[in-house]
Write a protein that holds these residues in place. Structure first.
Motif, PDB file in Angstrom:
ATOM      1  N   UNK A 146       0.809  -1.210   0.000  1.00  0.00           N
ATOM      2  CA  UNK A 146       0.000   0.000   0.000  1.00  0.00           C
ATOM      3  C   UNK A 146       0.839   1.254   0.000  1.00  0.00           C
ATOM      4  N   UNK A 147       0.221   2.356   0.353  1.00  0.00           N
ATOM      5  CA  UNK A 147       0.889   3.648   0.399  1.00  0.00           C
ATOM      6  C   UNK A 147       0.691   4.294   1.766  1.00  0.00           C
ATOM      7  N   UNK A 224       1.886  14.109  -6.226  1.00  0.00           N
ATOM      8  CA  UNK A 224       3.282  14.547  -6.295  1.00  0.00           C
ATOM      9  C   UNK A 224       4.271  13.575  -5.670  1.00  0.00           C
ATOM     10  N   UNK A 225       3.801  12.657  -4.821  1.00  0.00           N
ATOM     11  CA  UNK A 225       4.705  11.699  -4.178  1.00  0.00           C
ATOM     12  C   UNK A 225       4.636  10.312  -4.825  1.00  0.00           C
ATOM     13  N   UNK A 226       4.052  10.219  -6.011  1.00  0.00           N
ATOM     14  CA  UNK A 226       3.981   8.924  -6.681  1.00  0.00           C
ATOM     15  C   UNK A 226       5.384   8.490  -7.123  1.00  0.00           C
TER      16      UNK A 226
END
Length: 264
Positions: A146-147, A224-226
């Protein structure tokens, strides 16, 4: 996640981990330094390439050498086992589903008519089934659990007031195999990612298979943090799988119940 003894005592396992990390750093540093030396040599010789042909490392070096080095090392270390595992999962899915592999081969043969045909930007725009196969394999064999994100402002999530600075984990593993979100979830159906397609029996419209909530499927994160290497990974997977499927029939004649396992 909890008090750890290695914060106070250098245990044998900690020392083994540090040795492994040092080794990985030395290897990646050597390759990065080699690339930097080559670029500096070319600059002295007056070799100038247009910006569109410059590598990420080359562009970053113009801004900050330290940042360029760290970014290159990070991409090398983070992109090796992740990409290879995703690549393996896609091939495994195709091996287990020869009828899907045949459909993919038919598509690839159109863009690579000859055994030694070269990839072009135009030809690789016409491989929707290849991209669908990769996506479906990422759903069946997800690489990450997951993230996680730290909230930068107070938020309300599912009716709960969550203050800024809280770490929120999004773990969609069970959702990826849920019939609620993915009809016929146990089956490898690349058609669910293609518009106006049908299943293998030609009966189930792809719209009935499609994901209704796109945020359930985020193999590279979002925003933006992908994952900074997404486009590179996509290219590696597409080119590698296309070339293999073009020239070989992929089989795996072994049990696949526990095809992937986490080492102890």
């Amino acid at each position: 996640m909890k008090p750890s003894i290695w914060r106070y005592v250098k245990t044998p396992k900690l020392m083994k981990l540090m040795k492994s990390l040092d080794g990985a750093q030395e290897i990646t540093s050597a390759y990065v330094d080699e690339a930097i030396e080559r670029l500096e040599k070319e600059a002295k010789e007056g070799v100038v390439r247009p910006e569109s042909e410059q590598s990420v490392l080359e562009k970053l070096l113009k801004i900050d050498k330290k940042v360029a080095t760290v970014m290159a090392m990070d991409m090398l270390m983070a992109g090796v086992d992740t990409t290879s595992s995703t690549f393996t999962a896609a091939l495994l899915c195709l091996a287990k589903n020869p009828e899907k592999q045949a459909i993919l081969r038919e598509e690839v043969m159109k863009v690579l008519p000859e055994k030694d045909s070269e990839f072009t930007e135009a030809s690789m725009k016409n491989v929707p089934y290849l991209r669908a196969c990769i996506k479906e394999s990422q759903r069946i064999y997800p690489l990450v659990i997951g993230n996680g994100r730290f909230l930068n402002r107070d938020s309300v999530l599912s009716g709960y007031q969550v203050p800024a600075g809280t770490c929120v984990s999004m773990v969609p593993l069970s959702l990826l195999s849920s019939e609620e979100h993915f009809p016929k979830a146990a089956e490898f159906l690349p058609e669910r990612w293609i518009r106006n397609a049908t299943d293998s029996n030609g009966q189930c419209p792809a719209n009935d298979l499609k994901l209704k909530i796109p945020f359930v499927f985020l193999p590279f994160g979002f925003g933006p943090r992908m994952c900074v290497g997404k486009r590179i990974v996509d290219m590696e997977l597409e080119l590698g799988i296309a070339r293999l499927i073009r020239n070989f029939s992929i089989e795996f004649n072994h049990p696949t119940e526990n095809a992937f396992r986490v080492p102890p």
